[in-house]
Design an enzyme around this catalytic site. Structure first.
Site, PDB file in Angstrom:
ATOM      1  N   LYS A  27      25.190  37.295 -68.754  1.00 15.28           N
ATOM      2  CA  LYS A  27      24.813  35.976 -69.262  1.00 15.28           C
ATOM      3  C   LYS A  27      23.777  36.064 -70.391  1.00 15.28           C
ATOM      4  CE  LYS A  27      26.083  33.614 -65.001  1.00 15.28           C
ATOM      5  NZ  LYS A  27      25.803  32.477 -64.110  1.00 15.28           N
ATOM      6  N   PHE A  75      24.197  20.764 -61.357  1.00 16.13           N
ATOM      7  CA  PHE A  75      23.762  21.849 -62.237  1.00 16.13           C
ATOM      8  C   PHE A  75      24.727  22.128 -63.397  1.00 16.13           C
ATOM      9  CE2 PHE A  75      26.135  23.756 -58.696  1.00 16.13           C
ATOM     10  CZ  PHE A  75      27.079  24.529 -59.364  1.00 16.13           C
ATOM     11  N   ARG A 103      31.165  42.138 -56.608  1.00 17.16           N
ATOM     12  CA  ARG A 103      30.395  41.014 -56.029  1.00 17.16           C
ATOM     13  C   ARG A 103      29.212  41.537 -55.214  1.00 17.16           C
ATOM     14  NH1 ARG A 103      31.425  35.528 -57.199  1.00 17.16           N
ATOM     15  NH2 ARG A 103      31.258  34.956 -55.001  1.00 17.16           N
ATOM     16  N   THR A 109      24.166  34.413 -55.422  1.00 14.61           N
ATOM     17  CA  THR A 109      24.037  33.542 -56.604  1.00 14.61           C
ATOM     18  C   THR A 109      22.571  33.322 -56.976  1.00 14.61           C
ATOM     19  OG1 THR A 109      26.074  32.428 -55.956  1.00 14.61           O
ATOM     20  CG2 THR A 109      24.691  31.296 -57.557  1.00 14.61           C
ATOM     21  N   ARG A 120      21.526  40.874 -59.734  1.00 14.10           N
ATOM     22  CA  ARG A 120      20.810  39.591 -59.843  1.00 14.10           C
ATOM     23  C   ARG A 120      19.368  39.700 -59.351  1.00 14.10           C
ATOM     24  NH1 ARG A 120      25.960  35.856 -58.131  1.00 14.10           N
ATOM     25  NH2 ARG A 120      26.673  35.406 -60.251  1.00 14.10           N
ATOM     26  N   ASN A 130      21.288  33.680 -63.735  1.00 14.52           N
ATOM     27  CA  ASN A 130      21.303  34.745 -62.720  1.00 14.52           C
ATOM     28  C   ASN A 130      21.932  36.048 -63.232  1.00 14.52           C
ATOM     29  OD1 ASN A 130      23.858  33.722 -62.823  1.00 14.52           O
ATOM     30  ND2 ASN A 130      24.089  33.330 -60.646  1.00 14.52           N
ATOM     31  N   HIS A 133      27.940  36.999 -64.178  1.00 17.15           N
ATOM     32  CA  HIS A 133      29.013  36.343 -63.426  1.00 17.15           C
ATOM     33  C   HIS A 133      30.004  37.421 -62.999  1.00 17.15           C
ATOM     34  CE1 HIS A 133      32.291  33.562 -62.439  1.00 17.15           C
ATOM     35  NE2 HIS A 133      33.065  34.456 -63.033  1.00 17.15           N
TER      36      HIS A 133
HETATM   37  P1  CMP Z   1      28.303  32.165 -61.589  1.00 15.94           P
HETATM   38  O1  CMP Z   1      28.661  33.320 -60.767  1.00 15.94           O
HETATM   39  O2  CMP Z   1      28.371  32.295 -63.060  1.00 15.94           O
HETATM   40  O3  CMP Z   1      29.254  30.939 -61.139  1.00 15.94           O
HETATM   41  C1  CMP Z   1      28.860  29.592 -61.207  1.00 15.94           C
HETATM   42  C2  CMP Z   1      27.434  29.447 -61.618  1.00 15.94           C
HETATM   43  O4  CMP Z   1      26.859  28.181 -61.339  1.00 15.94           O
HETATM   44  C3  CMP Z   1      26.597  30.413 -60.809  1.00 15.94           C
HETATM   45  O5  CMP Z   1      26.831  31.721 -61.215  1.00 15.94           O
HETATM   46  C4  CMP Z   1      25.205  29.881 -61.062  1.00 15.94           C
HETATM   47  O6  CMP Z   1      24.666  30.352 -62.282  1.00 15.94           O
HETATM   48  C5  CMP Z   1      25.479  28.395 -61.164  1.00 15.94           C
HETATM   49  N1  CMP Z   1      25.086  27.718 -59.926  1.00 15.94           N
HETATM   50  C6  CMP Z   1      25.692  27.746 -58.749  1.00 15.94           C
HETATM   51  N2  CMP Z   1      25.049  26.992 -57.845  1.00 15.94           N
HETATM   52  C7  CMP Z   1      24.011  26.485 -58.490  1.00 15.94           C
HETATM   53  C8  CMP Z   1      22.963  25.629 -58.105  1.00 15.94           C
HETATM   54  N3  CMP Z   1      22.856  25.154 -56.855  1.00 15.94           N
HETATM   55  N4  CMP Z   1      22.057  25.305 -59.024  1.00 15.94           N
HETATM   56  C9  CMP Z   1      22.154  25.774 -60.283  1.00 15.94           C
HETATM   57  N5  CMP Z   1      23.153  26.590 -60.725  1.00 15.94           N
HETATM   58  C10 CMP Z   1      24.057  26.945 -59.826  1.00 15.94           C
END
Ligand code: CMP
Length: 141
Positions: A27, A75, A103, A109, A120, A130, A133
């Site tokens: 990211k 979000f 993963r 996350t 992460r 984070n 992805h």
């Molecule tokens: P990613 O794996 O890129 O897939 C979806 C993204 O949404 C996740 O990582 C986070 O960066 C974001 N995300 C998921 N849940 C939340 C949350 N509760 N608040 C903010 N961002 C979120």
């Protein structure tokens, strides 16, 4: 002819076992903070292979399409804003059981809840930023 079918079936079975592909993206904030090398090193050191890689600017329309399953969530707008704030590094990661292994390597996350030494936990700066992805299934990859 029967032998050819046998070997073809064996080859396809072996390929499906050893060459699963996942999709991953470093990211923007992790790119800006110069963690590309460390993240790729962690992926490669685990035995997974980077078989395609491209640094790209995620355009807003494509980012919205990519994260469509999250549209309407609180979000969503912040996620799109952060994901389009600078270049991302998009990668195809290959290896046996690549989706699950990547993963695990990436971690939860929320970086604060991610297991120690996961990508992460090391490089994430909050739930939205984070660091990386990773696809949650072969189908989404
Ligand atoms: P990613 O794996 O890129 O897939 C979806 C993204 O949404 C996740 O990582 C986070 O960066 C974001 N995300 C998921 N849940 C939340 C949350 N509760 N608040 C903010 N961002 C979120």
């Amino acid at each position: 002819m029967q032998y050819i079918s046998y070997f073809l079936a064996l080859f396809l079975f072996a390929s499906s076992m050893y060459a699963e592909e996942s999709f991953s993206m470093i990211k923007p904030r992790a790119v800006t903070e110069q963690h590309i090398g460390a993240i790729i090193d962690q992926i490669e050191s685990s035995g997974l292979k980077v078989v395609a890689l491209k640094m790209v600017k995620f355009e807003t329309a494509l980012a919205k399409q990519f994260y469509a399953e999250h549209e309407g969530k609180p979000f969503f707008d912040a996620l799109i804003q952060k994901m389009t704030s600078g270049p991302v590094v998009a990668m195809v990661i290959e290896g046996e059981d690549a989706v699950r292994r990547l993963r695990t390597l990436v971690g939860a996350t929320n970086p604060e809840q991610a297991a120690p030494n996961t990508i992460r936990a090391r490089f994430g700066k909050g739930v939205t930023e984070n660091a990386i992805h990773a696809s949650d299934s072969v189908a989404s990859a």
